[in-house]
Design an enzyme around this catalytic site. Structure first.
Site, mmCIF file in Angstrom:
data_model
loop_
_atom_site.group_PDB
_atom_site.id
_atom_site.type_symbol
_atom_site.label_atom_id
_atom_site.label_comp_id
_atom_site.label_asym_id
_atom_site.label_seq_id
_atom_site.Cartn_x
_atom_site.Cartn_y
_atom_site.Cartn_z
ATOM 1 N N ASP A 12 0.827 -1.232 0.000
ATOM 2 C CA ASP A 12 0.000 0.000 0.000
ATOM 3 C C ASP A 12 0.851 1.268 0.000
ATOM 4 O O ASP A 12 0.617 2.169 -0.796
ATOM 5 C CB ASP A 12 -1.070 -0.017 1.121
ATOM 6 C CG ASP A 12 -0.531 -0.167 2.535
ATOM 7 O OD1 ASP A 12 0.683 -0.385 2.708
ATOM 8 O OD2 ASP A 12 -1.359 -0.062 3.474
ATOM 9 N N GLY A 24 -2.266 -8.193 14.139
ATOM 10 C CA GLY A 24 -2.234 -7.969 12.689
ATOM 11 C C GLY A 24 -3.617 -7.824 12.080
ATOM 12 O O GLY A 24 -3.785 -7.974 10.874
ATOM 13 N N SER A 53 -5.902 -0.887 15.541
ATOM 14 C CA SER A 53 -5.641 0.559 15.589
ATOM 15 C C SER A 53 -6.483 1.308 14.559
ATOM 16 O O SER A 53 -7.074 2.348 14.866
ATOM 17 C CB SER A 53 -4.152 0.865 15.414
ATOM 18 O OG SER A 53 -3.630 0.175 14.316
ATOM 19 N N ASP A 94 -5.506 -0.371 5.851
ATOM 20 C CA ASP A 94 -6.276 -0.788 7.031
ATOM 21 C C ASP A 94 -7.493 0.110 7.232
ATOM 22 O O ASP A 94 -8.602 -0.368 7.491
ATOM 23 C CB ASP A 94 -5.398 -0.733 8.284
ATOM 24 C CG ASP A 94 -4.184 -1.626 8.171
ATOM 25 O OD1 ASP A 94 -4.148 -2.455 7.241
ATOM 26 O OD2 ASP A 94 -3.270 -1.497 8.999
HETATM 27 C C1 GLA Z 1 0.070 -2.468 8.514
HETATM 28 C C2 GLA Z 1 -0.160 -1.077 7.907
HETATM 29 C C3 GLA Z 1 -0.758 -1.171 6.512
HETATM 30 C C4 GLA Z 1 0.018 -2.136 5.628
HETATM 31 C C5 GLA Z 1 0.273 -3.455 6.348
HETATM 32 C C6 GLA Z 1 1.189 -4.357 5.582
HETATM 33 O O1 GLA Z 1 -1.133 -3.112 8.775
HETATM 34 O O2 GLA Z 1 -1.013 -0.305 8.734
HETATM 35 O O3 GLA Z 1 -0.839 0.108 5.933
HETATM 36 O O4 GLA Z 1 1.199 -1.552 5.166
HETATM 37 O O5 GLA Z 1 0.855 -3.252 7.629
HETATM 38 O O6 GLA Z 1 0.589 -4.759 4.406
#
Ligand code: GLA
Length: 381
Positions: free
Chosen positions: A27, A114, A118, A162
């Site tokens: 991203d 993951g 947030s 996200d």
């Molecule tokens: C985190 C970041 C996202 C993205 C992922 C990896 O979740 O917030 O923006 O970069 O890592 O894909």
């Protein structure tokens, strides 16, 4: 906290976490991602409290809260408060309509796993305040201001995936998002008879924030060197494997590996979108395993716990594919498992994981779900 005694919720917001089927770290390199919201979420109850600038936020889940003043917004030493403060800081830049409010939060979204707790926190608050005070922000404004809040207050130079997934997702679909143009396509996901099973490693190595920002810098370094030969290139999105090989001697092995992962990961996202359209489940699984290989060996954002679980899944012919999902260094692995074999796989993985790391694995099934919703609890007449 005092305010809880007389609290009358005016608005309820449900703000989901997300999984990313494929397209990790692409991203912020202006590439493609394929995320969707899941049914685990943070719930916000909100009320206006009649004051000009005093606000109260309380988390039921962690039984902790704080008071803040809209005239004195600054970063806090308490990590989770920064997600709230960062969002308020961004809203104040865009609107003078925000006044005192009270907010009670409750979460069933594991933190550090993951799954973007947030982003769920940032976007849910922004979404709720937008409704409560009629701020006139669009959904995209909410996504973008929440991303900025994460940069300025939480300190992660994250991409947009996200926040976008949390707000914009549709049930039964993944979002093929082009992070350069912000164009999106909703792709139906039907993996029947397979299920998406997450295995939470329960580890979140504290490298996550610092190494995340380092990866971003390494990619930028790669782009600046590639630019010497290919001046039109502004991001890894515009780089092909051939161009990369052409620049190999100018790049350190490490930066070459980082760039190589991103270039091939972008291709995998597009291949995955095709595989979903064609219901080619085998291809879906193969792409996940390929992606994890790159995450682990080239981008180096995996960890022994995630690698163990992904490797373990390979001994099951009932598992089509697996990989670590999210920013990395722990969190969850995402597994595509035949419906009839879920309990067998999960029990075996939990046993082996416990033997190896002495940690109780947390497995759960997820469904691609809709984005943020708000329900007004006060009738308008
Ligand atoms: C985190 C970041 C996202 C993205 C992922 C990896 O979740 O917030 O923006 O970069 O890592 O894909």
């Amino acid at each position: 906290m005092q305010f809880i005694k007389d609290f009358t919720s005016e608005l309820k917001v449900v703000s989901p976490g997300r999984i990313n089927l494929i397209g990790e770290h692409t991203d912020y390199n202006m590439g493609y991602v394929l995320p969707t919201a899941i049914e685990k979420n943070i719930t916000f109850e909100l009320q206006k409290n009649g004051s000009k600038d005093t606000c109260n936020v309380y988390s039921k889940t962690f039984d902790t809260g704080f008071e803040l003043n809209l005239n004195r917004i600054a970063r806090s030493n308490v990590e989770w408060q920064n997600y709230i403060l960062g969002v308020i800081n961004e809203i104040l830049k865009r609107s003078d309509k925000l006044k005192g409010f009270d907010c009670i939060l409750e979460s069933n979204l594991p933190t550090g796993s993951g799954l973007s707790s947030s982003a769920a926190l940032e976007c849910g608050l922004a979404y709720g305040l937008n409704e409560l005070f009629d701020l006139g922000l669009s959904k995209l404004d909410i996504v973008q201001l929440s991303q900025t809040a994460e940069h300025t207050y939480a300190g992660t130079q994250c991409g947009i995936m996200d926040q976008y997934a949390s707000v914009m997702s549709r049930a039964g679909h993944v979002i093929l998002l082009d992070c350069l143009s912000l164009e999106s396509n909703y792709i139906p996901i039907d993996l029947n008879p397979y299920k998406i099973i997450l295995l939470n490693t329960k580890v979140s190595h504290n490298l996550a924030t610092s190494e995340y920002n380092v990866r971003k810098q390494e990619c930028e370094q790669g782009v600046s060197i590639i630019k010497n030969k290919y001046p039109k290139v502004n991001s890894l999105r515009e780089v092909t494997q051939e161009m990369l090989v052409d620049c190999k001697n100018d790049l350190s092995q490490k930066v070459f590996n980082r760039c190589s992962f991103i270039v091939s990961e972008n291709q995998r996202v597009l291949q995955m979108a095709d595989a979903l359209r064609l219901k080619d489940h085998k291809k879906v699984g193969d792409l996940l395993y390929d992606a994890h290989e790159g995450i682990s060996k080239l981008y180096e954002v995996s960890c022994p716990e995630s690698d163990f679980l992904v490797n373990f899944s390979k001994s099951f012919h009932t598992v089509l594919g697996a990989r670590q999902t999210g920013g990395g260094f722990g969190g969850c692995t995402l597994n595509i498992v035949h419906a009839d074999a879920v309990s067998d796989f999960v029990e075996s993985a939990a046993k082996a994981y416990k033997e190896k790391f002495n940690i109780d694995l947390e497995p759960f099934k997820v469904e691609p779900s809709g984005g943020t919703t708000a329900i007004s609890l006060i009738s308008s007449n």
